[in-house]
Design a protein around this motif. Structure first.
Motif, PDB file in Angstrom:
ATOM      1  N   CYS A  83      10.282   4.675  -9.420  1.00  0.00           N
ATOM      2  CA  CYS A  83      11.419   4.195  -8.624  1.00  0.00           C
ATOM      3  C   CYS A  83      11.022   3.929  -7.176  1.00  0.00           C
ATOM      4  O   CYS A  83      10.439   4.807  -6.517  1.00  0.00           O
ATOM      5  CB  CYS A  83      12.551   5.223  -8.681  1.00  0.00           C
ATOM      6  N   ILE A  84      11.338   2.744  -6.665  1.00  0.00           N
ATOM      7  CA  ILE A  84      11.046   2.397  -5.276  1.00  0.00           C
ATOM      8  C   ILE A  84      12.300   2.461  -4.394  1.00  0.00           C
ATOM      9  O   ILE A  84      12.286   2.005  -3.257  1.00  0.00           O
ATOM     10  CB  ILE A  84      10.425   0.996  -5.171  1.00  0.00           C
ATOM     11  N   LEU A  85      13.381   3.029  -4.919  1.00  0.00           N
ATOM     12  CA  LEU A  85      14.643   3.149  -4.178  1.00  0.00           C
ATOM     13  C   LEU A  85      15.116   1.797  -3.639  1.00  0.00           C
ATOM     14  O   LEU A  85      15.418   1.636  -2.461  1.00  0.00           O
ATOM     15  CB  LEU A  85      14.494   4.149  -3.034  1.00  0.00           C
ATOM     16  N   CYS A  86      15.188   0.824  -4.533  1.00  0.00           N
ATOM     17  CA  CYS A  86      15.667  -0.500  -4.136  1.00  0.00           C
ATOM     18  C   CYS A  86      17.189  -0.577  -4.167  1.00  0.00           C
ATOM     19  O   CYS A  86      17.768  -1.550  -3.669  1.00  0.00           O
ATOM     20  CB  CYS A  86      15.069  -1.570  -5.046  1.00  0.00           C
ATOM     21  N   GLU A  94       0.825  -1.206   0.000  1.00  0.00           N
ATOM     22  CA  GLU A  94       0.000   0.000   0.000  1.00  0.00           C
ATOM     23  C   GLU A  94       0.860   1.257   0.000  1.00  0.00           C
ATOM     24  O   GLU A  94       0.585   2.213  -0.741  1.00  0.00           O
ATOM     25  CB  GLU A  94      -0.926  -0.010   1.213  1.00  0.00           C
ATOM     26  N   LEU A  95       1.890   1.256   0.821  1.00  0.00           N
ATOM     27  CA  LEU A  95       2.765   2.429   0.900  1.00  0.00           C
ATOM     28  C   LEU A  95       3.487   2.663  -0.425  1.00  0.00           C
ATOM     29  O   LEU A  95       3.589   3.797  -0.904  1.00  0.00           O
ATOM     30  CB  LEU A  95       3.768   2.256   2.039  1.00  0.00           C
ATOM     31  N   LEU A  96       3.996   1.588  -1.021  1.00  0.00           N
ATOM     32  CA  LEU A  96       4.715   1.731  -2.284  1.00  0.00           C
ATOM     33  C   LEU A  96       3.776   2.176  -3.407  1.00  0.00           C
ATOM     34  O   LEU A  96       4.072   3.110  -4.149  1.00  0.00           O
ATOM     35  CB  LEU A  96       5.387   0.412  -2.660  1.00  0.00           C
ATOM     36  N   ALA A  97       2.640   1.498  -3.520  1.00  0.00           N
ATOM     37  CA  ALA A  97       1.721   1.797  -4.620  1.00  0.00           C
ATOM     38  C   ALA A  97       1.065   3.165  -4.482  1.00  0.00           C
ATOM     39  O   ALA A  97       0.606   3.732  -5.479  1.00  0.00           O
ATOM     40  CB  ALA A  97       0.648   0.717  -4.713  1.00  0.00           C
ATOM     41  N   SER A  98       1.024   3.693  -3.261  1.00  0.00           N
ATOM     42  CA  SER A  98       0.438   5.021  -3.075  1.00  0.00           C
ATOM     43  C   SER A  98       1.427   6.135  -3.379  1.00  0.00           C
ATOM     44  O   SER A  98       1.036   7.286  -3.541  1.00  0.00           O
ATOM     45  CB  SER A  98      -0.070   5.179  -1.632  1.00  0.00           C
ATOM     46  N   SER A  99       2.714   5.787  -3.466  1.00  0.00           N
ATOM     47  CA  SER A  99       3.725   6.832  -3.652  1.00  0.00           C
ATOM     48  C   SER A  99       4.434   6.772  -4.995  1.00  0.00           C
ATOM     49  O   SER A  99       4.988   7.769  -5.451  1.00  0.00           O
ATOM     50  CB  SER A  99       4.782   6.754  -2.535  1.00  0.00           C
ATOM     51  N   VAL A 100       4.444   5.598  -5.643  1.00  0.00           N
ATOM     52  CA  VAL A 100       5.098   5.475  -6.948  1.00  0.00           C
ATOM     53  C   VAL A 100       4.190   4.730  -7.913  1.00  0.00           C
ATOM     54  O   VAL A 100       3.223   4.077  -7.519  1.00  0.00           O
ATOM     55  CB  VAL A 100       6.457   4.732  -6.850  1.00  0.00           C
ATOM     56  N   ASP A 101       4.512   4.819  -9.181  1.00  0.00           N
ATOM     57  CA  ASP A 101       3.750   4.157 -10.243  1.00  0.00           C
ATOM     58  C   ASP A 101       4.278   2.734 -10.421  1.00  0.00           C
ATOM     59  O   ASP A 101       5.398   2.537 -10.888  1.00  0.00           O
ATOM     60  CB  ASP A 101       3.892   4.964 -11.537  1.00  0.00           C
ATOM     61  N   ALA A 125      -1.366  11.762  -0.713  1.00  0.00           N
ATOM     62  CA  ALA A 125      -0.185  10.934  -0.467  1.00  0.00           C
ATOM     63  C   ALA A 125       1.003  11.472  -1.260  1.00  0.00           C
ATOM     64  O   ALA A 125       0.867  11.871  -2.419  1.00  0.00           O
ATOM     65  CB  ALA A 125      -0.468   9.488  -0.874  1.00  0.00           C
ATOM     66  N   ALA A 126       2.153  11.510  -0.603  1.00  0.00           N
ATOM     67  CA  ALA A 126       3.352  12.058  -1.249  1.00  0.00           C
ATOM     68  C   ALA A 126       3.753  11.193  -2.434  1.00  0.00           C
ATOM     69  O   ALA A 126       3.948   9.984  -2.300  1.00  0.00           O
ATOM     70  CB  ALA A 126       4.498  12.139  -0.248  1.00  0.00           C
ATOM     71  N   ARG A 127       3.852  11.786  -3.598  1.00  0.00           N
ATOM     72  CA  ARG A 127       4.232  11.063  -4.805  1.00  0.00           C
ATOM     73  C   ARG A 127       5.369  11.784  -5.513  1.00  0.00           C
ATOM     74  O   ARG A 127       5.542  12.996  -5.366  1.00  0.00           O
ATOM     75  CB  ARG A 127       3.054  10.928  -5.765  1.00  0.00           C
ATOM     76  N   ILE A 128       6.137  11.015  -6.270  1.00  0.00           N
ATOM     77  CA  ILE A 128       7.201  11.600  -7.083  1.00  0.00           C
ATOM     78  C   ILE A 128       6.602  11.916  -8.447  1.00  0.00           C
ATOM     79  O   ILE A 128       6.403  11.034  -9.271  1.00  0.00           O
ATOM     80  CB  ILE A 128       8.387  10.631  -7.229  1.00  0.00           C
ATOM     81  N   ASN A 129       6.276  13.150  -8.665  1.00  0.00           N
ATOM     82  CA  ASN A 129       5.637  13.542  -9.919  1.00  0.00           C
ATOM     83  C   ASN A 129       6.661  14.141 -10.876  1.00  0.00           C
ATOM     84  O   ASN A 129       6.620  15.328 -11.203  1.00  0.00           O
ATOM     85  CB  ASN A 129       4.505  14.530  -9.635  1.00  0.00           C
TER      86      ASN A 129
END
Length: 286
Positions: free
Chosen positions: A152-155, A99-106, A131-135
């Protein structure tokens, strides 16, 4: 069932996974053991040619005696260990991470993630439109590949592949902190002004499509990218005598991208700029 390559003979470690006895070579991870036992453990930041970074935490499992959930991708299997992979606690943790990942990145181009979101009943939209997103718009500053940091999920897999684990170019790293953290080249310059050698090994390990071939990016934008219609043929790169294996992805009789088998003893999934991007002469019909 995925087999664990033995290589040099190693002592077998015996422990329990979900009530079943498991035996794996010493040094194997819990994730290795789970996959060998046919357990479906979701992973995002795990790369089979890189040292685990424990970044996404979507592969967590319960280990008896451990206070916290442990990442299966990096926890080494130990004799007598009791592992539970499908408990309510582990499933809830995976649900929240998704949920956290999908709410913040595509995550639209991340393989399997849609199925995981459904399986764990994750609801990314519960955080609301604020929710904070990288736009960020995709960075298209060269003809070979595109950087779309909105995915990007910063992996850190690209950083490791470019750094001391494979390429040793060190063209990219993590800049900023907290919500401002992002992958960038030195001084956030265009890729063409960086130390990048365009090997594309960062694309090979990117799990979300944040890094992609320019050809794939253009075809997705045009709505013509269709992996179900693509064939894969593994052959030997013709540019030099190293003998790197290349896998040609072909759609409509055109090469659309090139990868390399991760289990190949020569390349381990890595290629140079010629092997990964120098395929145009094969289909030059002019």
């Amino acid at each position: 069932m995925t087999a664990i390559p033995l290589g040099v003979p190693r002592r077998l470690v015996e422990f329990t996974i979900d009530g079943q006895e498991a035996r794996v070579p010493e040094g194997s991870t819990v994730l290795d053991a789970c996959r060998a036992a046919g357990k479906d453990i979701p992973t995002l930041c795990h790369g089979d040619t890189l040292t685990p970074k424990n970044a996404c935490r979507v592969c967590v499992v319960e280990v008896e005696g451990s206070r916290t959930l442990v990442p299966a991708c990096s926890r080494t299997a130990e004799p007598g260990m009791t592992v539970r992979t499908d408990t309510e606690r582990a499933r809830h943790s995976r649900k929240v991470v998704l949920e956290l990942l999908a709410s913040s990145v595509d995550l639209s181009t991340t393989p399997q993630v849609a199925g995981w979101i459904k399986e764990y009943e994750a609801k990314p939209d519960r955080f609301g439109p604020e929710a904070a997103r990288i736009n960020e718009e995709p960075k298209i500053d060269n003809d070979l590949y595109v950087r779309d940091y909105a995915k990007c999920i910063l992996c850190y897999q690209c950083v490791d592949a470019c750094g001391d684990q494979w390429q040793n170019t060190f063209a990219i790293s993590v800049a900023g902190r907290g919500f401002d953290a992002r992958i960038a080249v030195e001084h956030d310059a265009p890729l063409t002004d960086s130390a990048c050698v365009y090997c594309g090994n960062c694309i090979e390990v990117c799990p979300t499509g944040a890094l992609s071939f320019k050809s794939e990016f253009d075809m997705r934008a045009a709505g013509t990218w269709d992996e179900s219609q693509q064939t894969e043929t593994t052959t030997v790169c013709a540019y030099c005598g190293v003998g790197c294996n290349v896998t040609l992805h072909v759609q409509d009789n055109e090469i659309v991208k090139v990868t390399s088998p991760h289990d190949n003893p020569v390349t381990h999934g890595n290629l140079c700029i010629k092997g990964r991007f120098g395929y145009q002469h094969v289909q030059n019909r002019g």
